[in-house]
Every structure is written in structure tokens, then in C-alpha cells.
Design a protein around this motif. Structure first.
Motif, PDB file in Angstrom:
ATOM      1  N   ARG A 129       0.838  -1.211   0.000  1.00  0.00           N
ATOM      2  CA  ARG A 129       0.000   0.000   0.000  1.00  0.00           C
ATOM      3  C   ARG A 129       0.867   1.254   0.000  1.00  0.00           C
ATOM      4  N   THR A 150      -7.981   1.453  -3.514  1.00  0.00           N
ATOM      5  CA  THR A 150      -7.142   0.659  -4.405  1.00  0.00           C
ATOM      6  C   THR A 150      -7.195   1.203  -5.821  1.00  0.00           C
ATOM      7  N   THR A 179      -2.982  -9.652  -5.116  1.00  0.00           N
ATOM      8  CA  THR A 179      -4.184  -9.191  -4.425  1.00  0.00           C
ATOM      9  C   THR A 179      -5.043 -10.401  -4.087  1.00  0.00           C
TER      10      THR A 179
END
Length: 379
Positions: free
Chosen positions: A232, A278, A301
Motif C-alpha cells: 500500500r 485501491t 491481491t
């Protein structure tokens, strides 16, 4: 004035000529590797390839059955991208950290290549200062100490020797090196690995990355495309803080997992937040990829055990559709409590079949039609 105009014209001409050529950073990359890189950029304009970690090796309730795959069992074909991990190759084990024998991994890579798909590798390597410690044993300042310790650096070089040897053992039917994506030192914006954010400075991370790439090029592993993959990130600046430079990266990507709150009344809101955040990261990545003329991907993911029956069409699709991503890969189907792709009878199977039919999603059959390793057709 005329000279200045001519100089500007020549500079612009060179810039425009180089933009769009899609050349790997390794000038000595094999012809098939150069073709793959150009075709990844070309195909990303048509749609996105779907990938799955360890797809051919095992699934829920089975291991090492030839021709088998949970994804294939559900939709009748393999994913376009197969992910593998090299962890434990460096310490001489016959199988990786998830139990996949390296000899079988080589065969799986050859099978995916022969069918026209793409192979990508991560490397959860042990610590070169203390090989008894895993990637997750977060010894502070490992990289700083590594470059001050000749013995440890020699050990790391020997690990890279072994990795290069393995990569160069991946050969197609004509003896050609099979092009693969190599994604080292990943998820470094987190701090769960010894190369993570809290355990090294940006400069130390860049030093480690460049050393690794330079060494593998010196060892003539000319079938590698190098993928820089964060976890992230919050902004363009955050993403690029540890970026080692355009000459050291072929593919930009990131990893992010969907995790549901314990309070089920918050699931819907948390899911919408995940989609929004996202997708924002994907858009930032698109800008970076376009500016640097790189391929961009969603390199890992998934939602563990897929409790949301519509995850594929109502969560993943809004994140990846029309984003210019080359591929998206979900993690492995390791255990009944740890899987990321559906298997026969799993609740998201009907939705996954809808996802599979999306004309902009490529599994291996459509990917094969694109001839990823052949010279791209000239415009």
C-alpha cells in the motif's frame, strides 16, 4: 537560433522515437524477452491478464496432479499468468518455502510458456547476515550491515549465483531462455520483511536493488524483466520514495489484499473503501507507468477464502477495468483456510465464471492468441 531549433527538434525526435519502443532495461535481453515486454504493453491496451500463484502445483484437496488447476477445474483453462516463489533456493533446499520442488517448478514454467502464458517470480529469501532467519525475521539494518560485511555480501552473491543458474535453466523447446518477470524485495513500503521500510533507508533499499539487478545482468540472466512492487502507498511521492531508477525497473506494480472487518455490519462500507482506495492507487500507478513508459500491474491481491460471492465482478473488476494494467494476480490456494481463487463448489464460482467471460479479461487461451513471445506486429 537555427542551431537551437535544430537541437530541440533532434531531441524531440529521439524522445518520440524511444517512447513506445518498450525495450527492457537489459540491453542484452534475449529476443523473446524483448518481444514479451513490447507485447505486455500492447496487450494492456486490450485488457488485463488474470494470474494465480502456484496454480499448477496444488489446490484445495490435491497436489501435483498433471494438468490440474483449481482455476482450470472451474472455467476449463489455466490463468494467463502463473506465479512462483524462489524462497529457500538460496539455502540449497530442493523445494521452496511452500513445498514446491524446484525441479517441478521448472516443468510448470515450461508448461505455461508452451501454452502461451506468462510466469512471474517472487523471492522470499532468508537473511544473508543470518541464513537461519526467514524474510519475516525483521533484523534491523540488514542491508546497511550487508554492504559492510564482506563475508555476508559474498554469501548474498552466491545466492544470486544460484538464482541466475535456475533462471538460465528455464528453457523452451528450441533451447531458448524462457522470459519471466522477477519481482524481488517486494512489499517494501510495509515492514514485515527485513528489507521493509522501517528496517532500511530509501538509499539503502535502492543500493540493494541496484546491486541485485547489476549482478544478475553480469551473470547473463538475460531472460528477466524486473518488477518493482510496493505494498500500500499513499501518493506518487510515497510510491517513488525507494524507486531505484528507470534504468533498473521494467515493470511497476503493487500488492494489496482485501481484508474484511470482524464486525460484519461494517463489511459493505469497508469493501467500498477498499475499492475506492485501491483504484486510486491504480490510477497513480497508471500515471507513473505512462510517464516512465513502463508496464504496470497489480502484482498480488485477493480476499482470503472468498466469503463475498460477488468479489470478482463487484470488487476486483471495478479496481482493474480499463486501467491499463498488464495483469492482476491472486495469491495461492494453500489450505482450506488459506486460498484466493475459487475451486469447484466454492461460493464465488458463478461470479468467477462471469469474470472469466469478460472480453477484457485474458486467461491462457486468449493470451496464447496474442503470441506474447513473437515479434509484435509493426504498426
Amino acid at each position: 537560433m537555427t542551431r537551437l531549433f535544430l537541437a530541440c527538434f533532434l531531441f524531440l525526435s529521439v524522445a518520440l522515437t524511444s517512447y513506445g519502443q518498450a525495450l527492457p532495461i537489459n540491453k542484452k535481453a534475449t529476443p523473446e524477452t524483448k518481444n514479451l515486454y513490447a507485447n505486455l504493453q500492447r496487450l494492456a491496451k486490450k485488457g488485463i491478464m488474470f494470474g494465480h500463484q502456484d496454480d499448477l502445483a496444488y489446490g484445495i484437496g490435491w497436489k501435483y496432479e498433471p494438468g490440474r488447476s483449481d482455476v482450470k477445474d472451474v472455467v476449463g483453462e489455466y490463468p494467463a499468468v502463473a506465479g512462483w516463489d524462489l524462497g529457500h533456493l538460496e539455502i540449497g533446499k530442493p523445494a521452496n518455502l511452500d513445498g514446491v520442488p524446484f525441479e517441478q517448478m521448472r516443468s510448470f514454467v515450461q508448461e505455461i510458456y508452451a501454452k502461451g502464458g506468462l510466469n512471474t517470480f517472487s523471492w522470499h529469501l532468508n537473511n544473508p547476515l543470518d541464513p537461519s532467519k526467514t524474510s519475516w525475521d525483521t533484523m534491523d539494518s540488514t542491508i546497511q550491515h550487508l554492504f559492510k560485511d564482506p563475508k555476508a555480501l559474498k554469501r548474498y552473491e552466491s545466492w544470486l549465483d544460484g538464482l541466475a543458474t535456475f533462471m538460465k535453466s528455464l528453457k523452451g523447446p528450441k533451447g531458448e531462455l524462457i522470459p519471466v518477470v522477477f519481482r524481488p524485495l517486494h512489499e517494501h513500503t510495509g515492514s514485515w520483511f527485513w528489507w521493509g521500510r522501517n528496517h532500511c533507508s530509501p538509499q539503502e533499499y535502492k543500493q540493494m536493488w541496484r546491486f541485485t539487478v547489476d549482478y544478475l545482468r553480469k551473470k547473463k540472466a538475460n531472460n528477466l524483466l524486473f518488477a518493482y512492487s510496493t505494498d500500500r502507498f499513499t501518493s506518487r511521492e510515497d510510491y517513488l520514495e525507494r524507486y531505484p531508477g528507470d534504468d533498473y525497473v521494467d515493470i511497476v506494480g503493487f500488492d494489496i489484499y482485501h481484508r474484511l472487518p470482524q464486525d460484519t455490519t461494517q463489511t459493505a462500507q469497508a469493501t467500498q473503501t477498499f475499492i475506492k482506495e485501491t483504484r486510486q492507487m491504480v490510477e497513480t500507478l497508471r500515471q507513473i507507468g505512462q510517464e516512465k513508459n513502463k508496464v504496470w500491474t497489480l502484482s498480488e491481491t485477493g480476499l482470503e477464502t472468498l466469503p463475498l460471492a460477488d468479489w470478482w465482478t463487484n470488487v476486483l473488476t471495478p479496481i482493474v477495468q480499463d486501467a491499463g494494467l498488464s495483469y492482476v494476480m491472486v495469491w495461492r490456494n494453500g489450505r482450506p483456510d488459506h486460498y484466493y481463487a475459487p475451486y469447484p463448489g466454492q461460493k464465488s464460482v458463478p461470479d468467477f465464471k462471469i469474470f472469466h467471460r469478460n472480453p477484457k479479461v485474458f486467461f491462457i487461451n486468449k493470451a496464447a492468441q496474442e503470441q506474447l513471445y513473437a515479434p509484435p506486429a509493426k504498426k
